[in-house]
Design a protein around this motif. Structure first.
Motif, PDB file in Angstrom:
ATOM      1  N   GLU A  34      63.436  -9.158  83.878  1.00 24.46           N
ATOM      2  CA  GLU A  34      62.277  -8.870  83.026  1.00 24.46           C
ATOM      3  C   GLU A  34      60.972  -9.011  83.793  1.00 24.46           C
ATOM      4  OE1 GLU A  34      60.434 -10.210  78.703  1.00 24.46           O
ATOM      5  OE2 GLU A  34      62.275 -11.107  79.468  1.00 24.46           O
ATOM      6  N   ASN A  35      60.882 -10.009  84.665  1.00 29.28           N
ATOM      7  CA  ASN A  35      59.649 -10.219  85.413  1.00 29.28           C
ATOM      8  C   ASN A  35      59.389  -9.124  86.427  1.00 29.28           C
ATOM      9  OD1 ASN A  35      59.198 -12.618  84.038  1.00 29.28           O
ATOM     10  ND2 ASN A  35      60.304 -13.841  85.542  1.00 29.28           N
ATOM     11  N   ASN A  36      60.463  -8.453  86.882  1.00 29.60           N
ATOM     12  CA  ASN A  36      60.324  -7.404  87.891  1.00 29.60           C
ATOM     13  C   ASN A  36      60.592  -6.023  87.327  1.00 29.60           C
ATOM     14  OD1 ASN A  36      59.912  -9.394  89.944  1.00 29.60           O
ATOM     15  ND2 ASN A  36      62.115  -9.766  89.970  1.00 29.60           N
ATOM     16  N   ALA A  37      60.620  -5.905  85.986  1.00 24.70           N
ATOM     17  CA  ALA A  37      60.984  -4.633  85.367  1.00 24.70           C
ATOM     18  C   ALA A  37      60.017  -3.518  85.742  1.00 24.70           C
ATOM     19  CB  ALA A  37      61.028  -4.792  83.840  1.00 24.70           C
ATOM     20  N   LEU A  38      58.720  -3.808  85.792  1.00 26.18           N
ATOM     21  CA  LEU A  38      57.735  -2.767  86.082  1.00 26.18           C
ATOM     22  C   LEU A  38      57.908  -2.205  87.484  1.00 26.18           C
ATOM     23  CD1 LEU A  38      55.304  -1.103  85.289  1.00 26.18           C
ATOM     24  CD2 LEU A  38      53.835  -2.995  86.037  1.00 26.18           C
ATOM     25  N   ILE A  39      58.024  -3.090  88.471  1.00 23.29           N
ATOM     26  CA  ILE A  39      58.139  -2.604  89.843  1.00 23.29           C
ATOM     27  C   ILE A  39      59.468  -1.895  90.068  1.00 23.29           C
ATOM     28  CG2 ILE A  39      59.037  -4.795  90.716  1.00 23.29           C
ATOM     29  CD1 ILE A  39      57.496  -4.230  93.308  1.00 23.29           C
ATOM     30  N   MET A  40      60.549  -2.411  89.439  1.00 30.35           N
ATOM     31  CA  MET A  40      61.847  -1.749  89.592  1.00 30.35           C
ATOM     32  C   MET A  40      61.841  -0.379  88.921  1.00 30.35           C
ATOM     33  SD  MET A  40      64.502  -4.919  89.039  1.00 30.35           S
ATOM     34  CE  MET A  40      65.927  -3.834  89.216  1.00 30.35           C
ATOM     35  N   GLY A  41      61.228  -0.289  87.747  1.00 33.99           N
ATOM     36  CA  GLY A  41      61.128   1.004  87.073  1.00 33.99           C
ATOM     37  C   GLY A  41      60.283   1.986  87.858  1.00 33.99           C
ATOM     38  N   SER A  42      59.197   1.508  88.444  1.00 30.50           N
ATOM     39  CA  SER A  42      58.343   2.392  89.249  1.00 30.50           C
ATOM     40  C   SER A  42      59.092   2.920  90.470  1.00 30.50           C
ATOM     41  CB  SER A  42      57.082   1.632  89.690  1.00 30.50           C
ATOM     42  OG  SER A  42      56.370   1.150  88.578  1.00 30.50           O
ATOM     43  N   ILE A  43      59.847   2.037  91.117  1.00 32.62           N
ATOM     44  CA  ILE A  43      60.622   2.464  92.297  1.00 32.62           C
ATOM     45  C   ILE A  43      61.678   3.472  91.893  1.00 32.62           C
ATOM     46  CG2 ILE A  43      62.259   1.658  94.042  1.00 32.62           C
ATOM     47  CD1 ILE A  43      60.672  -0.951  94.148  1.00 32.62           C
ATOM     48  N   LEU A  44      62.332   3.256  90.748  1.00 33.88           N
ATOM     49  CA  LEU A  44      63.353   4.196  90.281  1.00 33.88           C
ATOM     50  C   LEU A  44      62.765   5.574  90.022  1.00 33.88           C
ATOM     51  CD1 LEU A  44      66.197   4.839  89.223  1.00 33.88           C
ATOM     52  CD2 LEU A  44      65.475   3.968  86.990  1.00 33.88           C
ATOM     53  N   LEU A  45      61.635   5.619  89.325  1.00 40.55           N
ATOM     54  CA  LEU A  45      61.007   6.916  89.050  1.00 40.55           C
ATOM     55  C   LEU A  45      60.557   7.601  90.334  1.00 40.55           C
ATOM     56  CD1 LEU A  45      58.889   6.086  85.866  1.00 40.55           C
ATOM     57  CD2 LEU A  45      60.975   7.450  86.003  1.00 40.55           C
ATOM     58  N   PHE A  46      60.021   6.830  91.264  1.00 39.54           N
ATOM     59  CA  PHE A  46      59.607   7.403  92.542  1.00 39.54           C
ATOM     60  C   PHE A  46      60.807   7.977  93.282  1.00 39.54           C
ATOM     61  CE2 PHE A  46      58.873   7.096  97.112  1.00 39.54           C
ATOM     62  CZ  PHE A  46      57.685   7.802  97.242  1.00 39.54           C
ATOM     63  N   ALA A  47      61.943   7.243  93.261  1.00 44.32           N
ATOM     64  CA  ALA A  47      63.136   7.720  93.954  1.00 44.32           C
ATOM     65  C   ALA A  47      63.655   9.014  93.331  1.00 44.32           C
ATOM     66  CB  ALA A  47      64.217   6.645  93.919  1.00 44.32           C
ATOM     67  N   VAL A  48      63.635   9.094  91.999  1.00 41.32           N
ATOM     68  CA  VAL A  48      64.094  10.314  91.325  1.00 41.32           C
ATOM     69  C   VAL A  48      63.190  11.490  91.663  1.00 41.32           C
ATOM     70  CG1 VAL A  48      64.400  11.395  89.067  1.00 41.32           C
ATOM     71  CG2 VAL A  48      65.240   9.072  89.454  1.00 41.32           C
ATOM     72  N   LEU A  49      61.874  11.250  91.596  1.00 39.55           N
ATOM     73  CA  LEU A  49      60.942  12.330  91.918  1.00 39.55           C
ATOM     74  C   LEU A  49      61.106  12.780  93.366  1.00 39.55           C
ATOM     75  CD1 LEU A  49      58.554  14.135  91.194  1.00 39.55           C
ATOM     76  CD2 LEU A  49      57.023  12.248  91.838  1.00 39.55           C
ATOM     77  N   ALA A  50      61.288  11.822  94.266  1.00 39.99           N
ATOM     78  CA  ALA A  50      61.482  12.174  95.673  1.00 39.99           C
ATOM     79  C   ALA A  50      62.746  13.001  95.859  1.00 39.99           C
ATOM     80  CB  ALA A  50      61.541  10.905  96.525  1.00 39.99           C
ATOM     81  N   ALA A  51      63.837  12.621  95.159  1.00 40.53           N
ATOM     82  CA  ALA A  51      65.090  13.369  95.275  1.00 40.53           C
ATOM     83  C   ALA A  51      64.925  14.791  94.764  1.00 40.53           C
ATOM     84  CB  ALA A  51      66.190  12.653  94.506  1.00 40.53           C
ATOM     85  N   VAL A  52      64.218  14.963  93.643  1.00 46.39           N
ATOM     86  CA  VAL A  52      63.988  16.306  93.090  1.00 46.39           C
ATOM     87  C   VAL A  52      63.168  17.148  94.065  1.00 46.39           C
ATOM     88  CG1 VAL A  52      62.850  17.587  91.247  1.00 46.39           C
ATOM     89  CG2 VAL A  52      64.210  15.551  90.706  1.00 46.39           C
ATOM     90  N   MET A  53      62.143  16.582  94.650  1.00 45.47           N
ATOM     91  CA  MET A  53      61.295  17.319  95.580  1.00 45.47           C
ATOM     92  C   MET A  53      62.054  17.719  96.847  1.00 45.47           C
ATOM     93  SD  MET A  53      57.717  15.167  95.148  1.00 45.47           S
ATOM     94  CE  MET A  53      56.797  16.229  96.254  1.00 45.47           C
ATOM     95  N   VAL A  54      62.936  16.812  97.329  1.00 43.71           N
ATOM     96  CA  VAL A  54      63.723  17.134  98.528  1.00 43.71           C
ATOM     97  C   VAL A  54      64.720  18.242  98.230  1.00 43.71           C
ATOM     98  CG1 VAL A  54      65.450  16.219 100.133  1.00 43.71           C
ATOM     99  CG2 VAL A  54      63.428  14.868  99.572  1.00 43.71           C
ATOM    100  N   VAL A  55      65.410  18.141  97.092  1.00 46.51           N
ATOM    101  CA  VAL A  55      66.437  19.133  96.750  1.00 46.51           C
ATOM    102  C   VAL A  55      65.833  20.510  96.515  1.00 46.51           C
ATOM    103  CG1 VAL A  55      68.126  19.764  94.982  1.00 46.51           C
ATOM    104  CG2 VAL A  55      68.064  17.429  95.859  1.00 46.51           C
ATOM    105  N   THR A  56      64.637  20.571  95.920  1.00 49.94           N
ATOM    106  CA  THR A  56      64.034  21.863  95.555  1.00 49.94           C
ATOM    107  C   THR A  56      62.941  22.305  96.536  1.00 49.94           C
ATOM    108  OG1 THR A  56      62.400  20.763  94.136  1.00 49.94           O
ATOM    109  CG2 THR A  56      64.491  21.414  93.120  1.00 49.94           C
ATOM    110  N   ARG A  57      62.906  21.704  97.723  1.00 52.38           N
ATOM    111  CA  ARG A  57      61.805  22.018  98.647  1.00 52.38           C
ATOM    112  C   ARG A  57      61.819  23.467  99.138  1.00 52.38           C
ATOM    113  NH1 ARG A  57      65.743  19.370 101.310  1.00 52.38           N
ATOM    114  NH2 ARG A  57      66.361  20.074 103.414  1.00 52.38           N
ATOM    115  N   LYS A  58      63.003  24.113  99.147  1.00 53.47           N
ATOM    116  CA  LYS A  58      63.098  25.489  99.658  1.00 53.47           C
ATOM    117  C   LYS A  58      63.226  26.518  98.542  1.00 53.47           C
ATOM    118  CE  LYS A  58      65.220  24.101 104.029  1.00 53.47           C
ATOM    119  NZ  LYS A  58      66.377  24.263 104.950  1.00 53.47           N
TER     120      LYS A  58
END
Length: 469
Positions: A426-450
Motif C-alpha cells: 500500500e505504501n508503494n502502490a503509487l510508484i509501482m502503478g506508475s512503473i507498470l503503466l510506463f512499462a505498458v506504454l513503452a511496450a506498446v510504443m516498441v511493438v508499434t514503432r514501425k
C-alpha cells in the motif's frame, strides 16, 4: 480508410465504458458486504461488550461552601424615587467538587484475544488483566477552592472514580488498596459526565493538611477490537503485552520506540506520557464541571491513546482496492487486442471484446466471495487462475492460434501478479502503478514503432473474405 479505424477505436472505447457498469455494481456489492460485517461487529458488541475506554482513577472530594454575600436591594416601584436602594447580607450555599488527579500512575496490562462469529464474519474480542498503582496528593482543607477566603467548608465523603465505557466487560469485583486500607469498588462512578464505571467510597477524611497516599488495585476487563486509555496522571506509564501479533496503535500518543517489541508471538509496548504533553486533566475538569451537569460524556473531546486488535488484512478493503484497478485491466486488455488487430490484420468482433472484458470483471466478484471463506491470497490465486484459464481457452478460437492464446494468458498472469503486488504494498502502490503503466506504454510504443498508421485503417475491420478479394 482512417474512418474505419476511428470507428473501431470508438466502439472499443464505448465497450470499455460499458464494462465499467458491472465494475461499479461489484464495488457496491463489496460495500454492502462491509456493512454486513460491521453489523456483525455491532451485534456481538450488543450481546457481549463494546470497545473499552478507561478513565482514572480520579480522587473526587465533594464539599459544601457557605459564604456571606452583600446584595443590593432595589426600592419598590410604589415608593418614591427619593428612597435609596438598600443592601443586605445573604448567605450562599454552594455544592462543589474537586477533582484530584494522580501524581504518578503505573498501569501494567496483559491482554489475550479470541474470536467471535456471526455467520461467516469473525470479530476479535479480548480479555485483559490490568494492575494499577500510584499515588495522590490529598489536599488540605485550606487548599480547597472557595469563593471567598472567609467561606466555611464542610467536606463530604471523598471517593475514587474509575470510568469504564462498558461495565459488562468487568470480570472481577476489584478492591483498592488506599494507604493500607482495602476498599471494595461499587457500581457507578458518581461523576456527572462519565457515569458508567466504578467508585470506591473512602469514608470521612478530615483533610487537616496535605498528605500523600499510595494506592493500587487490579482490574479484569474484556472488550471488542479496541482498548482506549486516558492519561489522567501527572506522569503516566502504561505497559502492555498481548498474544496478538498485529496491533494497531492509535490516538494522540504512540508507544515509546525503545520499549516497542512486536513479533509473531505477540507484542509488548509501553507509553510514557506526562501532563505537559496532554490536556486530559483540563478537558476532564471542564467536561465534568463544577456548576453544570452535562447530558452525556463526549469521549471524543478527551486526549486518549489506544491499541486495536484487528485482523491485518481486511478482505473487503483489499477487494475494494482491487476493483479500483479493474478498468485499467480492461483498458490494457482491449488495447492489446486492438494492437493485435492492427499487426496481424485479424479482426476481433465487438462481442468478443465484450465477453473477454466480462471475464476480467467476474474475477473481482469471485475474489470477494472466495475471500469471505478462505485466506485472501488463496482466494486471489483461485479467482485469477480461473479467469486466466477461461480467457486463454476462449482466445484460442478468437485468435485462431493456441500459441497466441497462451501468450495472452502469460500477459494476464503477469498483470494479475502486478496487481497483487500493488495490493500488498500500500505504501508503494503509487510508484509501482506508475512503473507498470510506463512499462505498458513503452511496450506498446516498441511493438508499434514501425506501423504505418496511415495505411492500417484500410484493413482493420475488413473481413477475411474481403481481404482476400
Amino acid at each position: 480508410m482512417q474512418k474505419t479505424l476511428l470507428i473501431k477505436a470508438l466502439i472499443v472505447f464505448g465497450l470499455m465504458l460499458l464494462i465499467g457498469l458491472p465494475l461499479l455494481m461489484i464495488q457496491e456489492t463489496i460495500k454492502e458486504r462491509m456493512q454486513f460485517r460491521q453489523e456483525a461487529v455491532d451485534s456481538i458488541a450488543a450481546d457481549s461488550v463494546r470497545e473499552q475506554t478507561i478513565i482514572g482513577p480520579i480522587l473526587v472530594i465533594p464539599y459544601v461552601e457557605q459564604y456571606d454575600e452583600r446584595v443590593e436591594i432595589a426600592a419598590d416601584k410604589d415608593q418614591k424615587s427619593s428612597v435609596p436602594a438598600r443592601t443586605e447580607v445573604q448567605r450562599r450555599v454552594m455544592q462543589r467538587r474537586l477533582l484530584v488527579y494522580p501524581n504518578n500512575l503505573l498501569q501494567t496490562g496483559t491482554i489475550d484475544t479470541d474470536r467471535r462469529y456471526r455467520g461467516i464474519h469473525q470479530v476479535l474480542v479480548y480479555s485483559g488483566q490490568h494492575a494499577f498503582k500510584g499515588d495522590f496528593t490529598v489536599p488540605g482543607l485550606e487548599q480547597l477552592p472557595r469563593k471567598t477566603p472567609e467561606a466555611r467548608i464542610a467536606v463530604g465523603q471523598p471517593f475514587i472514580a474509575l470510568s469504564i465505557e462498558d461495565v459488562r466487560g468487568i470480570r472481577n469485583i476489584p478492591k483498592i488498596d488506599w494507604g493500607g486500607r482495602q476498599i471494595e469498588f461499587e457500581q457507578g462512578t458518581n461523576l456527572f459526565a462519565f457515569r458508567s464505571g466504578l467508585h470506591a467510597p473512602l469514608g470521612a477524611m478530615p483533610l487537616v493538611a496535605a498528605q500523600q497516599v499510595k494506592f493500587s488495585f487490579d482490574l479484569g476487563l474484556s472488550g471488542i477490537e479496541r482498548q482506549h486509555f486516558v492519561p489522567v496522571a501527572k506522569n503516566n506509564q502504561v505497559s502492555m503485552k498481548s498474544n496478538w501479533p498485529h496491533p494497531q496503535f492509535g490516538g494522540r500518543f504512540l508507544p515509546s520506540p525503545k520499549y516497542r517489541q512486536i513479533n509473531a508471538q505477540g507484542f509488548q509496548v509501553e507509553w510514557d506520557i506526562s501532563s505537559l504533553a496532554s490536556n486530559a486533566q483540563t478537558q476532564l475538569s471542564s467536561i465534568e464541571g463544577e456548576f453544570k451537569v452535562p447530558d452525556s460524556a463526549p469521549l471524543g473531546q478527551v486526549d486518549r491513546f489506544s491499541v486495536g486488535f484487528i485482523e491485518p488484512v481486511n478482505v473487503y478493503s483489499q477487494s475494494d482496492r482491487a476493483t479500483k484497478y479493474g478498468l485499467l485491466f480492461v483498458a490494457l486488455t482491449f488495447a492489446a487486442f486492438f494492437i493485435f488487430e492492427i499487426l496481424k490484420s485479424l479482426p476481433i468482433h465487438p462481442v468478443q471484446y465484450l465477453l473477454v472484458g466480462l471475464a476480467l470483471v467476474i474475477f473481482f466478484l469471485l475474489l470477494v466471495s472466495l475471500a469471505e471463506h478462505i485466506a485472501f491470497w488463496m482466494a486471489y490465486v483461485i479467482a485469477s487462475a480461473a479467469c486466466i484459464v477461461l480467457t486463454s481457452f476462449y482466445l484460442t478460437y478468437v485468435l485462431r492460434s493456441a500459441g497466441r492464446a497462451i501468450g495472452f494468458g502469460v500477459a494476464l498472469t503477469a498483470l494479475y501478479g502486478a496487481l497483487y503486488g500493488l495490493l500488498n504494498s500500500e505504501n508503494n502502490a503509487l510508484i509501482m502503478g506508475s512503473i507498470l503503466l510506463f512499462a505498458v506504454l513503452a511496450a506498446v510504443m516498441v511493438v508499434t514503432r514501425k506501423v504505418d498508421w496511415y495505411q492500417v485503417g484500410k484493413g482493420v475491420a475488413v473481413s477475411p473474405a474481403k481481404a482476400h478479394d
